[in-house]
Design a protein around this motif. Structure first.
Motif, PDB file in Angstrom:
ATOM      1  N   ALA A  19      57.198  63.172  53.530  1.00 54.02           N
ATOM      2  CA  ALA A  19      58.835  63.178  53.115  1.00 54.02           C
ATOM      3  C   ALA A  19      58.711  63.755  51.671  1.00 54.02           C
ATOM      4  O   ALA A  19      60.076  64.168  51.302  1.00 54.02           O
ATOM      5  CB  ALA A  19      59.381  61.885  53.196  1.00 54.02           C
ATOM      6  N   ASP A  20      57.864  64.004  51.078  1.00 49.19           N
ATOM      7  CA  ASP A  20      57.847  64.557  49.645  1.00 49.19           C
ATOM      8  C   ASP A  20      57.565  66.007  49.566  1.00 49.19           C
ATOM      9  O   ASP A  20      57.063  66.588  48.348  1.00 49.19           O
ATOM     10  CB  ASP A  20      57.233  63.676  48.827  1.00 49.19           C
ATOM     11  N   ALA A  21      57.331  66.624  50.725  1.00 47.91           N
ATOM     12  CA  ALA A  21      56.818  68.047  50.675  1.00 47.91           C
ATOM     13  C   ALA A  21      57.893  68.962  49.753  1.00 47.91           C
ATOM     14  O   ALA A  21      57.348  69.769  49.221  1.00 47.91           O
ATOM     15  CB  ALA A  21      56.865  68.575  52.179  1.00 47.91           C
ATOM     16  N   GLY A  22      59.375  68.641  50.116  1.00 51.81           N
ATOM     17  CA  GLY A  22      60.114  69.570  49.337  1.00 51.81           C
ATOM     18  C   GLY A  22      59.829  69.167  47.686  1.00 51.81           C
ATOM     19  O   GLY A  22      60.039  70.205  46.920  1.00 51.81           O
ATOM     20  N   ALA A  23      59.928  67.980  47.195  1.00 46.46           N
ATOM     21  CA  ALA A  23      59.608  67.625  45.770  1.00 46.46           C
ATOM     22  C   ALA A  23      58.311  68.309  45.539  1.00 46.46           C
ATOM     23  O   ALA A  23      58.205  68.664  44.245  1.00 46.46           O
ATOM     24  CB  ALA A  23      59.592  66.207  45.761  1.00 46.46           C
ATOM     25  N   ILE A  24      57.112  68.372  46.046  1.00 48.47           N
ATOM     26  CA  ILE A  24      55.950  69.041  45.681  1.00 48.47           C
ATOM     27  C   ILE A  24      56.294  70.422  45.580  1.00 48.47           C
ATOM     28  O   ILE A  24      55.759  70.837  44.535  1.00 48.47           O
ATOM     29  CB  ILE A  24      54.870  68.668  46.677  1.00 48.47           C
ATOM     30  N   LYS A  55      50.406  69.114  33.423  1.00 47.32           N
ATOM     31  CA  LYS A  55      51.910  68.335  33.597  1.00 47.32           C
ATOM     32  C   LYS A  55      52.010  67.776  34.944  1.00 47.32           C
ATOM     33  O   LYS A  55      53.089  67.211  35.045  1.00 47.32           O
ATOM     34  CB  LYS A  55      52.996  69.028  33.063  1.00 47.32           C
ATOM     35  N   TRP A  56      51.234  68.124  36.084  1.00 42.05           N
ATOM     36  CA  TRP A  56      51.505  67.723  37.378  1.00 42.05           C
ATOM     37  C   TRP A  56      51.853  66.182  37.420  1.00 42.05           C
ATOM     38  O   TRP A  56      52.888  65.894  37.838  1.00 42.05           O
ATOM     39  CB  TRP A  56      50.269  68.016  38.122  1.00 42.05           C
ATOM     40  N   ASN A  59      58.549  61.981  38.079  1.00 40.67           N
ATOM     41  CA  ASN A  59      59.831  62.454  38.001  1.00 40.67           C
ATOM     42  C   ASN A  59      60.699  62.772  39.054  1.00 40.67           C
ATOM     43  O   ASN A  59      61.843  62.551  39.215  1.00 40.67           O
ATOM     44  CB  ASN A  59      60.321  63.210  36.795  1.00 40.67           C
ATOM     45  N   HIS A  60      59.909  63.258  39.970  1.00 37.07           N
ATOM     46  CA  HIS A  60      60.663  63.789  41.398  1.00 37.07           C
ATOM     47  C   HIS A  60      60.131  63.210  42.544  1.00 37.07           C
ATOM     48  O   HIS A  60      60.235  63.613  43.508  1.00 37.07           O
ATOM     49  CB  HIS A  60      60.470  65.336  41.375  1.00 37.07           C
ATOM     50  N   ARG A  93      52.821  58.449  45.316  1.00 36.57           N
ATOM     51  CA  ARG A  93      51.496  58.027  44.348  1.00 36.57           C
ATOM     52  C   ARG A  93      50.126  58.863  44.896  1.00 36.57           C
ATOM     53  O   ARG A  93      49.569  59.050  44.167  1.00 36.57           O
ATOM     54  CB  ARG A  93      51.396  56.539  44.038  1.00 36.57           C
ATOM     55  N   ALA A  94      50.162  58.491  46.350  1.00 32.26           N
ATOM     56  CA  ALA A  94      49.026  59.076  47.104  1.00 32.26           C
ATOM     57  C   ALA A  94      48.853  60.501  46.767  1.00 32.26           C
ATOM     58  O   ALA A  94      47.648  61.017  46.460  1.00 32.26           O
ATOM     59  CB  ALA A  94      49.020  58.675  48.394  1.00 32.26           C
ATOM     60  N   ASN A  95      49.960  61.145  46.941  1.00 34.05           N
ATOM     61  CA  ASN A  95      49.890  62.481  46.825  1.00 34.05           C
ATOM     62  C   ASN A  95      49.694  63.043  45.572  1.00 34.05           C
ATOM     63  O   ASN A  95      49.227  64.240  44.953  1.00 34.05           O
ATOM     64  CB  ASN A  95      51.249  63.217  47.209  1.00 34.05           C
ATOM     65  N   ILE A  96      50.283  62.347  44.381  1.00 36.39           N
ATOM     66  CA  ILE A  96      50.155  62.736  42.982  1.00 36.39           C
ATOM     67  C   ILE A  96      48.664  62.527  42.726  1.00 36.39           C
ATOM     68  O   ILE A  96      47.908  63.466  42.018  1.00 36.39           O
ATOM     69  CB  ILE A  96      51.030  61.794  42.209  1.00 36.39           C
ATOM     70  N   GLN A  97      47.986  61.579  43.220  1.00 37.63           N
ATOM     71  CA  GLN A  97      46.349  61.228  42.735  1.00 37.63           C
ATOM     72  C   GLN A  97      45.533  62.446  43.597  1.00 37.63           C
ATOM     73  O   GLN A  97      44.587  62.988  43.053  1.00 37.63           O
ATOM     74  CB  GLN A  97      45.922  60.004  43.307  1.00 37.63           C
ATOM     75  N   LEU A  98      45.716  62.665  44.727  1.00 38.54           N
ATOM     76  CA  LEU A  98      45.153  63.686  45.809  1.00 38.54           C
ATOM     77  C   LEU A  98      45.233  65.063  44.867  1.00 38.54           C
ATOM     78  O   LEU A  98      44.329  65.646  44.638  1.00 38.54           O
ATOM     79  CB  LEU A  98      45.791  63.919  46.935  1.00 38.54           C
ATOM     80  N   ILE A  99      46.373  65.385  44.778  1.00 32.73           N
ATOM     81  CA  ILE A  99      46.782  66.914  44.060  1.00 32.73           C
ATOM     82  C   ILE A  99      46.118  66.753  42.669  1.00 32.73           C
ATOM     83  O   ILE A  99      45.448  68.013  42.389  1.00 32.73           O
ATOM     84  CB  ILE A  99      48.129  67.373  44.008  1.00 32.73           C
ATOM     85  N   ALA A 100      46.194  65.986  41.812  1.00 36.29           N
ATOM     86  CA  ALA A 100      45.455  65.969  40.494  1.00 36.29           C
ATOM     87  C   ALA A 100      44.112  66.085  40.504  1.00 36.29           C
ATOM     88  O   ALA A 100      43.524  66.793  39.725  1.00 36.29           O
ATOM     89  CB  ALA A 100      45.988  64.389  39.787  1.00 36.29           C
ATOM     90  N   LYS A 101      43.711  65.368  41.476  1.00 40.02           N
ATOM     91  CA  LYS A 101      42.012  65.634  41.583  1.00 40.02           C
ATOM     92  C   LYS A 101      41.566  66.857  42.112  1.00 40.02           C
ATOM     93  O   LYS A 101      40.563  67.360  41.616  1.00 40.02           O
ATOM     94  CB  LYS A 101      41.794  64.501  42.816  1.00 40.02           C
ATOM     95  N   LYS A 102      42.313  67.627  42.834  1.00 37.38           N
ATOM     96  CA  LYS A 102      42.194  68.926  43.188  1.00 37.38           C
ATOM     97  C   LYS A 102      42.353  69.882  42.489  1.00 37.38           C
ATOM     98  O   LYS A 102      41.692  70.734  42.169  1.00 37.38           O
ATOM     99  CB  LYS A 102      42.752  69.399  44.770  1.00 37.38           C
ATOM    100  N   ILE A 103      43.310  69.931  41.627  1.00 32.21           N
ATOM    101  CA  ILE A 103      43.653  71.109  40.729  1.00 32.21           C
ATOM    102  C   ILE A 103      42.910  70.972  39.420  1.00 32.21           C
ATOM    103  O   ILE A 103      43.007  71.707  38.625  1.00 32.21           O
ATOM    104  CB  ILE A 103      45.112  70.956  40.346  1.00 32.21           C
TER     105      ILE A 103
END
Length: 408
Positions: free
Chosen positions: A205-210, A384-385, A391-392, A396-406
């Motif tokens: 549901a957060d694909a657009g926000a990402i 700054k990810w 903010n958008h 939380r799961a996607n924030i952590q997953l993406i932070a780890k990868k980038i």
């Protein structure tokens, strides 16, 4: 619906007059093209590498674009747009495989991306009524689960010939971003042409926000970006929208993807960023455009955008025949084929590193100082990810997953 078109006129519409480019014809399942004599004299080359200006009949290659040259294949919808059209065909008892590429082009008609137009023009009629994005989203979900032909027709009218896998629609947005109408032709003065995307069954549901956050980070990293907006949604974190870069008021710009220019099949990735940088140099003859492509390469690699295939890079040509790199698009967290980068970096696809990016920049004669600045600026924007994503309303799961990868 005419599914047996034998000949199509090709025009180039920059917004005032339509230049007669030439004609396409099909015989015994082979497609031919011939430039118009008057167009040849203008010395405007719509596809300099694979369809150079020449007199006489040109037999187009069978592969990789079902018998079309890449420049015309770029006009056809892919992914979502093709799904809609094929569903409509089946609802009328027509097998999609029985419809020639020329019949698909006349369905695009004058409503496609870029400046190429086709006659006869069987493109969907334009409507000016206001649109509700939540209602439109629910219709896309109906199509994904199998739905009525009426819904498909309406979505086809909105989809035009936009490419890509996620459901999307061509829309016009008022300057205050409070009113939305269909977006094909005849744009009202107080509106601008945009594209809005919706999530599919595989997206969260957060694909657009990402994607919205990625666009903000890319812009801060110095990657040229169109205007973007995240519309509120009752179905998730928001609908991602991007301003169309093939339109400038009443003007239209010719768009050609790297896939179409090079006849590179984006479904079987084989490109390297070195090739894209060379292509940019040859086409634009401008080192500043090469630098833009390099910035995009760095951002894609460091942000783990691995769906960076040949259709996700485009070039724009104006009425003078001048080329430049288009603004970036389809930037988001993604995995490529087998988890690898779709476009390699100096031969490395599985795990490209900063060292590969440095070598890439040096290969095209960028200064070491500029290379280091671009990489550092990109890393700073990506750091700054977590803050921007929270903010958008990214999960939380996607924030952590993406932070780890980038940060890898």
């Amino acid at each position: 619906m005419n599914t047996s078109v034998k000949e199509v006129k090709v025009g180039l519409d920059f917004g005032q007059i339509v230049h007669n480019v030439g004609r396409l014809a099909i015989r015994d399942r082979i497609i031919y093209f011939e430039y118009n004599d008057s167009f040849l004299q203008q010395n405007i080359n719509i596809s300099p590498l694979r369809l150079p200006l020449q007199r006489g009949l040109i037999e187009l290659p069978q592969r990789p674009f079902e018998g079309l040259s890449g420049v015309f294949n770029d006009s056809l919808p892919d992914g979502w747009g093709r799904l809609l059209f094929d569903r409509l065909l089946r609802s009328k008892g027509i097998l999609p495989g029985d419809v020639s590429p020329l019949s698909r082009l006349v369905h695009v008609g004058s409503s496609g991306m870029g400046a190429l137009v086709y006659e006869p023009d069987n493109s969907p009629a334009n409507h000016n009524e206001l649109i509700d994005l939540n209602h439109l989203y629910s219709q896309t979900q109906e199509v994904l689960t199998g739905s009525s032909a009426d819904v498909i027709k309406e979505l086809l009218a909105l989809n035009g010939a936009s490419a890509g896998a996620r459901p999307k629609a061509l829309i016009d947005i008022s300057h205050d971003r409070k009113q939305i109408t269909h977006g094909l032709n005849n744009i009202a003065d107080e509106f601008e042409p945009w594209i809005v995307k919706f999530s599919n069954s595989q997206d969260g549901a957060d694909a657009g926000a990402i994607e919205y956050v990625y666009a903000l980070m890319a812009k801060e990293a110095g990657v040229p970006m169109p205007d973007v907006h995240l519309f509120p949604s009752i179905n998730g974190a928001g609908y991602f929208a991007v301003k169309r870069f093939d339109r400038d008021g009443a003007k239209r710009l010719h768009v050609h993807t790297a896939s179409g220019l090079l006849h590179s099949d984006f479904r079987t990735p084989s490109l390297d960023y070195e090739t894209l940088l060379t292509l940019t140099s040859v086409l634009t003859k401008d080192i500043r455009e090469v630098e833009k492509m390099y910035r995009l390469a760095v951002f894609n690699v460091l942000s783990h955008n691995r769906d960076d295939h040949a259709k996700n890079f485009s070039f724009l040509m104006d009425e003078r025949g001048q080329w430049h790199l288009s603004p970036a698009y389809d930037l988001t967290f993604s995995s490529g084929p087998g988890g690898e980068q779709s476009t390699m970096v100096m031969g490395e696809g599985r795990n490209p590193q900063t060292t590969h990016l440095v070598k890439l920049g040096q290969e095209v004669k960028l200064s070491k100082k500029l290379i280091d600045e671009i990489i550092e600026k990109t890393k700073n924007s990506l750091n700054k990810w977590p803050e921007i994503a929270v903010n958008h309303h990214v999960s939380r799961a996607n924030i952590q997953l993406i932070a780890k990868k980038i940060n890898n």
